[in-house]
Design a protein around this motif. Structure first.
Motif, short mmCIF file in Angstrom:
data_model
loop_
_atom_site.label_atom_id
_atom_site.label_comp_id
_atom_site.label_asym_id
_atom_site.label_seq_id
_atom_site.Cartn_x
_atom_site.Cartn_y
_atom_site.Cartn_z
N GLN A 11 -46.31 11.17 68.07
CA GLN A 11 -47.64 11.51 68.73
C GLN A 11 -47.99 10.20 69.59
N GLN A 12 -47.49 10.34 71.04
CA GLN A 12 -48.16 9.33 71.74
C GLN A 12 -49.20 9.94 72.71
N HIS A 13 -50.21 9.28 72.58
CA HIS A 13 -51.37 9.64 73.67
C HIS A 13 -51.88 8.26 74.22
N PRO A 14 -52.79 8.54 75.30
CA PRO A 14 -53.25 7.45 76.06
C PRO A 14 -54.29 6.65 75.09
N ILE A 15 -54.17 5.35 75.10
CA ILE A 15 -54.93 4.47 74.22
C ILE A 15 -56.43 4.86 74.53
N TYR A 18 -58.16 7.35 72.32
CA TYR A 18 -58.24 6.83 70.97
C TYR A 18 -59.78 5.94 71.13
N LEU A 19 -59.72 5.22 72.15
CA LEU A 19 -61.08 4.19 72.34
C LEU A 19 -62.32 5.04 72.45
N TRP A 22 -63.23 6.60 69.23
CA TRP A 22 -63.80 5.45 68.45
C TRP A 22 -65.09 5.26 68.66
N PHE A 64 -57.51 11.43 65.66
CA PHE A 64 -56.81 10.32 64.95
C PHE A 64 -55.80 10.89 64.01
N HIS A 66 -54.05 13.40 64.70
CA HIS A 66 -53.20 14.41 65.54
C HIS A 66 -53.06 15.90 65.38
N MET B 104 -54.84 2.27 66.77
CA MET B 104 -54.08 1.75 67.81
C MET B 104 -52.68 1.15 67.11
N ASN B 107 -50.45 3.92 67.73
CA ASN B 107 -50.05 4.02 69.08
C ASN B 107 -49.03 2.96 69.47
N TYR B 110 -45.49 3.75 68.18
CA TYR B 110 -44.57 4.37 68.88
C TYR B 110 -44.01 3.96 70.30
N ARG B 111 -44.87 2.89 70.78
CA ARG B 111 -44.27 2.24 71.72
C ARG B 111 -43.27 1.29 71.08
N HIS B 219 -56.68 7.58 57.53
CA HIS B 219 -57.77 8.26 58.28
C HIS B 219 -58.44 9.36 57.39
#
Lengths: 110, 235
Positions: A11-15, A18-19, A22, A64, A66, B104, B107, B110-111, B219
């Motif tokens: 599950q890779q999504h742009p940070i 998430y911000l 949040w 969060f 996914h 975070m 995230n 995964y990187r 979560h």
């Protein structure tokens, strides 16, 4: 469903996403706190509390956790069963109303 | 998931659900067993928390004795002013912040950014520990004021049993979460998932997905608090 394939390895999504979520969770929490702080009552209090609660829960589960990107076979298996808890809520609400009535009738309200 | 010769996209929508569930294979196609099992565990936990909140609703609706006003019970006097529910509000913000840092961590996991993943996990654990600390303070304060599972100074006795049961069970979840966060953070930190080091207990090679699975649990703990905050503290 191009999405599902794209996220097959994780599950890779742009940070930024998430911000943003949040931030919204903070705003919604402040909202629910203010409901209490200004001592709103009655229908207004109820509808605001439930709205903020539902939005917060939805954001957490969808982004969060996914859930928004999972295949429907998993989403439905996890999200549908808790809905049936509402039936249980209805049954217990009827039951407690009845218990309350019996207590008032037989114990004179106390 | 890796089927030889399979080139077609699996169907989506209702057709997808039917074909996934009737495929005579695993139903959760793009989800590993670890993740599926965490979701199923969380579903079972949902029912347990639901039962606690339901019994709270039942006792509160059926009692003829006045219910304590949570807004006042959980107020703190700061600089001479009594601020309603302030402790619970702070606990809520701490837990939401920890959900953000956990997202975070997933995230960066995964990187494959070891340092950032571990740091964010430890930050999450620290916020979780702070939450439990504040809960301990809250419990101590109420016990001093005479709240017990069988009585309290402000009215309905059921308030005490519901309070200790619901917040206690949630606090236990947070505590276990903190412990597991620290364990996984340590594994990430020393590169277990890059070097395919075998686990001490399972002797299996792990991978970075464990960070996401850990995140699901964390979560969920935050999610449960959303409902406790709404129903127990704001109602």
């Amino acid at each position: 469903m191009a999405q599902a394939a794209a996220h097959a390895e994780g599950q890779q999504h742009p940070i930024k996403l998430y911000l943003v979520v949040w931030g919204w969770l903070f705003i919604l929490s402040i909202g629910s706190y203010l409901v209490d702080y200004f001592a709103l009552q009655g229908f207004l209090r109820w509808s605001l509390i439930l709205t903020f609660m539902t939005l917060k829960a939805g954001l957490i589960v969808a982004v969060f956790m996914h859930m928004a990107w999972e295949r429907l076979a998993l989403s439905y298996a996890i999200l549908v069963p808790p809905v049936f808890v509402l039936v249980f809520v209805a049954i217990m609400a009827l039951e407690s109303d009845y218990t309350h009535l019996m207590r008032v009738v037989f114990f004179g309200g106390g | 998931m890796v089927e030889a010769g399979r080139t077609l996209e699996p169907p989506s929508g209702w057709q997808g659900i039917v074909s996934d569930w009737s495929s005579d294979q695993r139903a959760f196609k793009n989800v590993s067993w670890g993740k599926a099992m965490m979701w199923i565990f969380l579903l079972s936990d949902t029912f347990i928390f639901s039962c606690f909140l339901l019994s709270y609703m039942t006792t509160r609706m059926s009692t003829t004795v006045p219910w304590p006003n949570a807004s006042e019970v959980f107020a703190l006097t700061i600089a001479g002013h009594s601020i309603p529910l302030i402790l619970i509000a702070i606990m809520t913000f701490v837990l939401i912040s920890s959900s953000g840092t956990m997202a975070m961590a997933v995230n960066f996991g995964y990187r494959r950014d070891r340092t950032k993943t571990a740091v964010f996990m430890l930050l999450t654990a620290a916020l979780g520990a702070a939450f439990v600390g504040m809960q301990a303070f809250e419990w101590t304060k109420l016990i001093h004021e005479g709240v017990r599972p069988w009585e309290n100074p402000w009215g309905a006795a059921q308030f005490g049993s519901n309070f200790f049961m619901i917040t206690g069970f949630h606090g236990t979840h947070v505590t276990f979460g903190v412990i597991f966060l620290v364990i996984i953070a340590r594994k990430v930190w020393r590169g277990d998932f890059d070097h395919e080091r075998r686990g001490f207990f399972t002797s299996r090679k792990g991978n970075y997905e464990i960070v996401e699975i850990m995140g699901l649990y964390w979560h969920f703990v935050d999610l449960v608090w959303v409902f406790i905050f709404a129903f127990f503290y704001l109602w």
